[in-house]
Design an enzyme around this catalytic site. Structure first.
Site, PDB file in Angstrom:
ATOM      1  N   GLU A 181       8.310   6.542 -15.227  1.00  0.00           N
ATOM      2  CA  GLU A 181       9.261   7.448 -14.563  1.00  0.00           C
ATOM      3  C   GLU A 181      10.506   6.681 -14.137  1.00  0.00           C
ATOM      4  OE1 GLU A 181       6.047   7.326 -13.969  1.00  0.00           O
ATOM      5  OE2 GLU A 181       5.348   9.327 -14.496  1.00  0.00           O
ATOM      6  N   ASP A 205      14.105  -8.180 -14.683  1.00  0.00           N
ATOM      7  CA  ASP A 205      14.791  -8.020 -15.968  1.00  0.00           C
ATOM      8  C   ASP A 205      14.081  -8.855 -17.044  1.00  0.00           C
ATOM      9  OD1 ASP A 205      17.069  -6.799 -17.281  1.00  0.00           O
ATOM     10  OD2 ASP A 205      17.777  -8.850 -17.577  1.00  0.00           O
ATOM     11  N   GLU A 247       5.829  -3.653 -13.363  1.00  0.00           N
ATOM     12  CA  GLU A 247       7.248  -3.973 -13.623  1.00  0.00           C
ATOM     13  C   GLU A 247       8.054  -2.705 -13.920  1.00  0.00           C
ATOM     14  OE1 GLU A 247       8.168  -7.636 -14.526  1.00  0.00           O
ATOM     15  OE2 GLU A 247       6.134  -8.395 -14.261  1.00  0.00           O
ATOM     16  N   PRO A 277       0.815  -1.214   0.000  1.00  0.00           N
ATOM     17  CA  PRO A 277       0.000   0.000   0.000  1.00  0.00           C
ATOM     18  C   PRO A 277       0.853   1.271   0.000  1.00  0.00           C
ATOM     19  CG  PRO A 277      -0.823  -1.564   1.622  1.00  0.00           C
ATOM     20  CD  PRO A 277       0.446  -2.142   1.090  1.00  0.00           C
ATOM     21  N   GLY A 278       2.014   1.235   0.641  1.00  0.00           N
ATOM     22  CA  GLY A 278       2.887   2.412   0.712  1.00  0.00           C
ATOM     23  C   GLY A 278       3.648   2.682  -0.570  1.00  0.00           C
ATOM     24  N   GLY A 335     -14.214   7.134 -32.757  1.00  0.00           N
ATOM     25  CA  GLY A 335     -15.133   8.176 -32.306  1.00  0.00           C
ATOM     26  C   GLY A 335     -15.883   7.735 -31.051  1.00  0.00           C
ATOM     27  N   GLY A 336     -17.118   8.193 -30.921  1.00  0.00           N
ATOM     28  CA  GLY A 336     -17.918   7.896 -29.731  1.00  0.00           C
ATOM     29  C   GLY A 336     -18.116   6.412 -29.507  1.00  0.00           C
TER      30      GLY A 336
HETATM   31  C1  LIG Z   1      -3.598  -4.086 -13.412  1.00  0.00           C
HETATM   32  C2  LIG Z   1      -2.447  -4.127 -12.447  1.00  0.00           C
HETATM   33  C3  LIG Z   1      -1.909  -5.359 -12.084  1.00  0.00           C
HETATM   34  C4  LIG Z   1      -0.873  -5.410 -11.167  1.00  0.00           C
HETATM   35  N1  LIG Z   1      -0.385  -6.637 -10.769  1.00  0.00           N
HETATM   36  C5  LIG Z   1       0.567  -6.682  -9.793  1.00  0.00           C
HETATM   37  C6  LIG Z   1       1.024  -7.944  -9.289  1.00  0.00           C
HETATM   38  O1  LIG Z   1       0.595  -9.017  -9.752  1.00  0.00           O
HETATM   39  N2  LIG Z   1       1.938  -7.956  -8.303  1.00  0.00           N
HETATM   40  C7  LIG Z   1       2.439  -6.803  -7.762  1.00  0.00           C
HETATM   41  O2  LIG Z   1       3.259  -6.899  -6.868  1.00  0.00           O
HETATM   42  N3  LIG Z   1       2.032  -5.587  -8.205  1.00  0.00           N
HETATM   43  C8  LIG Z   1       1.116  -5.502  -9.218  1.00  0.00           C
HETATM   44  N4  LIG Z   1       0.677  -4.282  -9.668  1.00  0.00           N
HETATM   45  C9  LIG Z   1       1.189  -3.068  -9.044  1.00  0.00           C
HETATM   46  C10 LIG Z   1       2.202  -2.292  -9.876  1.00  0.00           C
HETATM   47  O3  LIG Z   1       3.382  -3.050 -10.003  1.00  0.00           O
HETATM   48  C11 LIG Z   1       2.422  -0.944  -9.181  1.00  0.00           C
HETATM   49  O4  LIG Z   1       1.260  -0.166  -9.419  1.00  0.00           O
HETATM   50  C12 LIG Z   1       3.657  -0.233  -9.664  1.00  0.00           C
HETATM   51  O5  LIG Z   1       4.812  -0.914  -9.251  1.00  0.00           O
HETATM   52  C13 LIG Z   1       3.740   1.222  -9.140  1.00  0.00           C
HETATM   53  O6  LIG Z   1       3.572   1.254  -7.777  1.00  0.00           O
HETATM   54  P1  LIG Z   1       2.469   2.251  -7.140  1.00  0.00           P
HETATM   55  O7  LIG Z   1       1.223   2.106  -7.894  1.00  0.00           O
HETATM   56  O8  LIG Z   1       2.450   2.017  -5.669  1.00  0.00           O
HETATM   57  O9  LIG Z   1       3.036   3.705  -7.442  1.00  0.00           O
HETATM   58  P2  LIG Z   1       4.083   4.518  -6.562  1.00  0.00           P
HETATM   59  O10 LIG Z   1       5.311   3.710  -6.348  1.00  0.00           O
HETATM   60  O11 LIG Z   1       3.400   5.077  -5.376  1.00  0.00           O
HETATM   61  O12 LIG Z   1       4.425   5.717  -7.555  1.00  0.00           O
HETATM   62  C14 LIG Z   1       3.469   6.777  -7.802  1.00  0.00           C
HETATM   63  C15 LIG Z   1       4.027   7.664  -8.904  1.00  0.00           C
HETATM   64  O13 LIG Z   1       5.255   8.254  -8.470  1.00  0.00           O
HETATM   65  C16 LIG Z   1       6.266   7.988  -9.433  1.00  0.00           C
HETATM   66  N5  LIG Z   1       7.573   7.867  -8.779  1.00  0.00           N
HETATM   67  C17 LIG Z   1       7.929   7.028  -7.759  1.00  0.00           C
HETATM   68  N6  LIG Z   1       9.235   7.197  -7.488  1.00  0.00           N
HETATM   69  C18 LIG Z   1       9.718   8.126  -8.339  1.00  0.00           C
HETATM   70  C19 LIG Z   1      10.996   8.738  -8.555  1.00  0.00           C
HETATM   71  N7  LIG Z   1      12.067   8.409  -7.839  1.00  0.00           N
HETATM   72  N8  LIG Z   1      11.095   9.670  -9.532  1.00  0.00           N
HETATM   73  C20 LIG Z   1      10.015  10.029 -10.292  1.00  0.00           C
HETATM   74  N9  LIG Z   1       8.791   9.499 -10.132  1.00  0.00           N
HETATM   75  C21 LIG Z   1       8.642   8.557  -9.175  1.00  0.00           C
HETATM   76  C22 LIG Z   1       5.850   6.679 -10.087  1.00  0.00           C
HETATM   77  O14 LIG Z   1       6.471   6.502 -11.337  1.00  0.00           O
HETATM   78  C23 LIG Z   1       4.335   6.900 -10.193  1.00  0.00           C
HETATM   79  O15 LIG Z   1       4.068   7.706 -11.311  1.00  0.00           O
HETATM   80  C24 LIG Z   1      -0.344  -4.196 -10.614  1.00  0.00           C
HETATM   81  C25 LIG Z   1      -0.878  -2.964 -11.004  1.00  0.00           C
HETATM   82  C26 LIG Z   1      -1.925  -2.909 -11.897  1.00  0.00           C
HETATM   83  C27 LIG Z   1      -2.497  -1.568 -12.268  1.00  0.00           C
END
Ligand SMILES: Cc1cc2nc3c(=O)[nH]c(=O)nc-3n(C[C@H](O)[C@H](O)[C@H](O)COP(=O)(O)OP(=O)(O)OC[C@H]3O[C@@H](n4cnc5c(N)ncnc54)[C@H](O)[C@@H]3O)c2cc1C
Length: 393
Positions: free
Chosen positions: A377, A249, A373, A136-137, A349-350
């Site tokens: 950014e 990777d 993955e 969550p964090g 379109g729509g």
């Molecule tokens: C459909 C879907 C499926 C997923 N499946 C999985 C899964 O199976 N297992 C799993 O573990 N996770 C999964 N995820 C989670 C996904 O990997 C995360 O959403 C992703 O790693 C980004 O983490 P966050 O959403 O907490 O964003 P955050 O880490 O909170 O980042 C928020 C924003 O800040 C930017 N940011 C952060 N640090 C920096 C920096 N140093 N410089 C500039 N910008 C920065 C990020 O790029 C982003 O734009 C899934 C997500 C989705 C949407």
């Protein structure tokens, strides 16, 4: 004679790789595509579709034959991910999470017992894999994870929460990262593989409500001092960060290949529509501004495909870590998928917003691949740091 579009996609594949593309596409269009929208509407995980994969050997392209896999070269693996993603995000995700993140880590860092225990079941479709990384964090700063693993008699006690976890509710294998010492940051990160169905208490897998991809059943996974066995440890305590690096990777390669498939799908949908739909008494495909979008879509798809295949060839040639090239492929391919979905929607379109057409659904699905993955950014930052010489692996 093949069209220029087919020629570009197939130009430097071997005859065998072309044959894989042809058979996988035929299978995907016949066995998966006609059912996807129904699963999305019913918000139901497409388990029946996943279970069609083993008969085609599609669950183990990176798993050696001794464990029941169909062990192929990396480019072929990319072609498989691309073709399945062209028809369904979730089924393609099963292939890439299983092979790149989970089986790949077990093959490289696991014990013989872990390989015997999990790999044959993955290839047969009996074990669906789920990677529990994001919290969550935050998902980007993985070194700062809050989930802890504490050594106790008989195993490890896990405490913490993981969110956005694909496939978790159906999984027979969790690839989990947790910290054995949070003060050590990335040096405390430790990897585990285990069957969540065997955890007796303290593990809950709840719904993680999504606006899109409802058929993926994304989960929030909560560990309340859940006990997992000693045999779950993958590698050494504190040795999880290099495992994660290696997994991501390969994971970035397969996600990039999936993005190429999604970008291609947008183009495949937009081309016939542009030649069919009329405005002002002409096919809209005759208007220059629509042609501009089509040309951009073609070029983006092909640029992304070239980066992905070249990365696959580097891996096939034995280049150990291709982190910069992985970031380039993942960044460009995910942005191509998003932009092609946007341009495709504009052409529809729509109607792109109606349930009658697939193109609108593809936008949010493509966007989600820009996060997974490694966000754009993060990849921009990695590419720049490699280019500037601040980072070298
Ligand atoms: C459909 C879907 C499926 C997923 N499946 C999985 C899964 O199976 N297992 C799993 O573990 N996770 C999964 N995820 C989670 C996904 O990997 C995360 O959403 C992703 O790693 C980004 O983490 P966050 O959403 O907490 O964003 P955050 O880490 O909170 O980042 C928020 C924003 O800040 C930017 N940011 C952060 N640090 C920096 C920096 N140093 N410089 C500039 N910008 C920065 C990020 O790029 C982003 O734009 C899934 C997500 C989705 C949407």
């Amino acid at each position: 004679m093949s069209s220029p579009l087919e020629r570009m996609a197939d130009f430097d594949l071997t005859d065998q790789q072309r044959e894989v593309r042809r058979t996988v596409r035929e299978f995907a269009e016949k066995e998966i595509l006609p059912h996807v929208e129904r699963f999305e509407q019913e918000e139901r995980y497409p388990l029946e579709l996943v279970q069609k994969l083993p008969e085609m050997g599609l669950l183990g392209p990176m798993i050696p034959e001794q464990y029941g896999g169909s062990f192929s070269d990396v480019v072929t693996y990319g072609v498989i991910c691309e073709e399945i993603a062209r028809v369904d995000w979730v089924v393609a995700s099963v292939i890439s999470v299983s092979n790149s993140l989970c089986a790949g880590s077990i093959l490289k860092f696991g014990s013989d017992a872990q390989k015997e225990r999990f790999l044959p079941g993955i290839t047969k479709g009996e074990i669906i894999c789920s990677a529990c990384l994001t919290e969550p964090g935050g998902g980007t700063d993985l070194a700062n994870m809050q989930t802890t693993a504490t050594k106790v008699d008989g195993g490890w006690r896990i405490r913490g929460t993981k969110v956005f976890i694909s496939h978790a509710a159906h999984a027979g294998l969790f690839f989990l990262v947790a910290s054995v010492d949070r003060s050590q940051k990335h040096k405390g990160v430790t990897a585990f593989v285990f069957d969540p169905r065997e955890v007796e208490a303290g593990l809950t897998i709840g719904d993680f409500p999504m606006r899109t991809l409802k058929r993926d059943n994304l989960a929030e996974v909560h560990f309340e001092d859940a006990l997992i066995p000693d045999a779950a440890l993958l590698g050494e305590p504190g040795g999880g960060f290099p495992i994660l690096g290696s997994a991501l990777d390969t994971g970035r390669f397969s996600v990039a290949a999936r993005c190429v498939g999604q970008a291609q799908r947008c183009l495949d949908l937009a081309l016939p529509y542009a030649m069919e739909r009329e405005a002002f008494g002409s096919k809209i495909g005759g208007f220059q501004m629509i042609q501009q979008k089509i040309a951009d879509m073609v070029c983006r798809t092909e640029q992304a495909r070239l980066l992905v295949y070249r990365l696959g060839r580097m891996k096939d040639a034995g280049v150990a870590r291709c982190s910069m090239e992985s970031s380039m492929a993942k960044l460009c391919a995910s942005q191509a998928a998003v932009q092609n979905a946007l341009d495709g929607m504009q052409i529809f379109g729509g109607y792109s917003c109606t349930q009658e057409y697939e193109i609108g659904r593809l936008l949010l699905e493509a966007k989600s691949l820009e996060f997974g993955e490694g966000t754009s950014e993060l990849h921009n930052r990695l590419i720049a740091e490699f280019a500037l010489g601040i980072r070298n692996q």
